[in-house]
Design an enzyme around this catalytic site. Structure first.
Site, PDB file in Angstrom:
ATOM      1  N   LYS A  35       0.852  -1.196   0.000  1.00  0.00           N
ATOM      2  CA  LYS A  35       0.000   0.000   0.000  1.00  0.00           C
ATOM      3  C   LYS A  35       0.889   1.248   0.000  1.00  0.00           C
ATOM      4  O   LYS A  35       2.092   1.155   0.230  1.00  0.00           O
ATOM      5  CB  LYS A  35      -0.942  -0.019   1.194  1.00  0.00           C
ATOM      6  CG  LYS A  35      -0.272   0.077   2.546  1.00  0.00           C
ATOM      7  CD  LYS A  35      -1.258  -0.254   3.640  1.00  0.00           C
ATOM      8  CE  LYS A  35      -0.574  -0.312   4.984  1.00  0.00           C
ATOM      9  NZ  LYS A  35      -1.010   0.685   5.922  1.00  0.00           N
ATOM     10  N   TYR A 256      17.279  29.523   9.089  1.00  0.00           N
ATOM     11  CA  TYR A 256      16.121  30.287   9.565  1.00  0.00           C
ATOM     12  C   TYR A 256      15.975  30.153  11.079  1.00  0.00           C
ATOM     13  O   TYR A 256      16.123  29.070  11.642  1.00  0.00           O
ATOM     14  CB  TYR A 256      14.842  29.747   8.930  1.00  0.00           C
ATOM     15  CG  TYR A 256      14.690  30.091   7.460  1.00  0.00           C
ATOM     16  CD1 TYR A 256      14.589  31.411   7.038  1.00  0.00           C
ATOM     17  CD2 TYR A 256      14.632  29.073   6.520  1.00  0.00           C
ATOM     18  CE1 TYR A 256      14.441  31.713   5.679  1.00  0.00           C
ATOM     19  CE2 TYR A 256      14.475  29.360   5.172  1.00  0.00           C
ATOM     20  CZ  TYR A 256      14.384  30.686   4.759  1.00  0.00           C
ATOM     21  OH  TYR A 256      14.233  30.979   3.441  1.00  0.00           O
TER      22      TYR A 256
END
Ligand SMILES: Cc1ncc(COP(=O)(O)O)c(C=O)c1O
Length: 366
Positions: A35, A256
């Site tokens: 899956k 950042y």
């Protein structure tokens, strides 16, 4: 030239992991769970290596169609069953076996016109409280199904919530066994964790095991046990290269939010990999990474297209040096995806599934 990032799938590892799953339950047949596009590896890419499984288990009907198009004639199991009545037509046409977990699915089957009776896996909710009939309602569901001309064979399944943890499977196993004691049909109860940890337990009846993460080389119960403890090999490597090097002085910050400040003079490398490639943004300073096969750490915040790494343990690293985000590095070094995931507060499953479409994927030649 494209950005240097690349994922590589290792078919030999997939094959070895499938064999490892077999050894955990030698008498069982193995569903290869593919899956989520084979846990992010790509169904078509894992196909050659996993076709030695006894069956293919998945969720999406289009994935089932792809597996048939690849030439697979063996069993395919829809783990969540059908989502609407017309899906049953595809089950008839492609001979898909399907889970039945609720009354609506039985209603749809009873109205389904087919010359090909279906094989179904009746699912019990033995305690996970996700999908399935509760134990006290299971027998009635079985009786309803067995009366349908559309149904040829009923197998019994359940799914464990704590196979990887301290609570274990005993409580759910007891509920399942009590409610199914005298019902005929094959059983499918184990995922990777249950298979590896409890597969050889005498009271666990294993006609079909559902192996997912183990096939892809992830430890289902990391950090209690590692993939190598279980004899599993990484089936995916995510690698990139340094595209920049910065020499920092004490107190200078990286990225950042200035989340990392250099404790002294040090070199950092800038890697062409960021959260837009599927690397977890939440990976904090300290998350392991390999540079030229040497283990070091991520520093500062992961940004969209780049992240920074500490080059202190790899003083010779330079632009172009190979960076292993997880999987196999140069010189036989391995960085398990589970370790990266743990540092980032998630599990290896999520990282593998999240590799972004922009990352080119290669299949290692056999
Ligand atoms: C019903 C079912 N069976 C088997 C599996 C495979 O689990 P694992 O990847 O932990 O082996 C899953 C995956 O979540 C599942 O939902």
């Amino acid at each position: 030239m494209p950005r240097p990032i690349q994922a590589t799938i290792h078919p030999a590892a997939l094959r070895a992991n499938l064999e490892r799953a077999r050894r955990a339950a030698p008498d069982a047949r193995v569903w290869a769970v593919v899956k989520a596009n084979a846990y992010g590896h790509g169904i078509e890419r894992v196909w050659g290596a996993l076709r030695g499984a006894d069956g293919i288990a998945l969720l999406d009907l289009d994935e089932a169609e792809r597996v048939r198009q690849l030439g697979w004639r063996g069993p395919i199991l829809l783990l969540e069953g059908v989502f609407e009545p017309r899906d049953l037509e595809l089950c008839s046409r492609l001979s898909l076996w399907h889970a039945v977990h609720c009354d609506a699915q039985i209603d749809w089957l009873s109205a389904h016109k087919t010359h090909v009776p279906h094989r179904v896996f009746l699912k019990m909710n033995s305690g996970m409280n996700r999908l399935g009939f509760r134990p006290e309602r299971f027998r009635a569901a079985w009786a309803r199904l067995s009366a349908l001309p559309q149904v040829e064979e009923i197998s019994l399944m359940t799914h464990f919530s704590d196979a990887d943890g301290p609570r274990g499977i005993a409580h759910q196993l007891a509920a399942f066994q009590t409610a199914t004691e005298d019902l005929p049909g094959e059983r499918s109860i184990c995922n990777s964790a249950a298979l590896l940890r409890h597969g050889l337990q005498a009271d666990v009846r294993l006609d079909w095991v559902r192996a997912g993460i183990a096939l892809y080389g992830g430890a289902p119960d990391h950090p209690q046990r590692t993939a190598s403890d279980w004899g599993l090999q990484p089936a995916m490597t995510l690698a990139s290269r340094l595209i920049g090097v910065q020499q920092l002085s004490e107190g200078e910050t990286v990225g950042y939010g200035s989340r990392f400040a250099a404790p002294g003079a040090m070199a950092i490398g800038v890697v062409a990999c960021g959260y837009a490639d599927g690397y977890p943004r939440h990976a904090p300073t300290g998350t392991p990474v390999l540079v030229d096969g040497v283990r070091t750490r991520v520093v500062g915040r992961v940004s969209m297209d780049m992240l920074a790494v500490d080059l202190t343990p790899v003083p010779d690293a330079a632009i172009g040096s190979e960076v292993t985000l997880w999987g196999r590095g140069p010189g036989g070094a391995v960085l398990p995806v589970d370790e990266v995931a743990e540092a980032a507060g998630t599990i290896g499953y999520e990282l593998m599934c999240a590799v972004a479409p922009r990352v080119p994927v290669a299949v290692e030649p056999d």
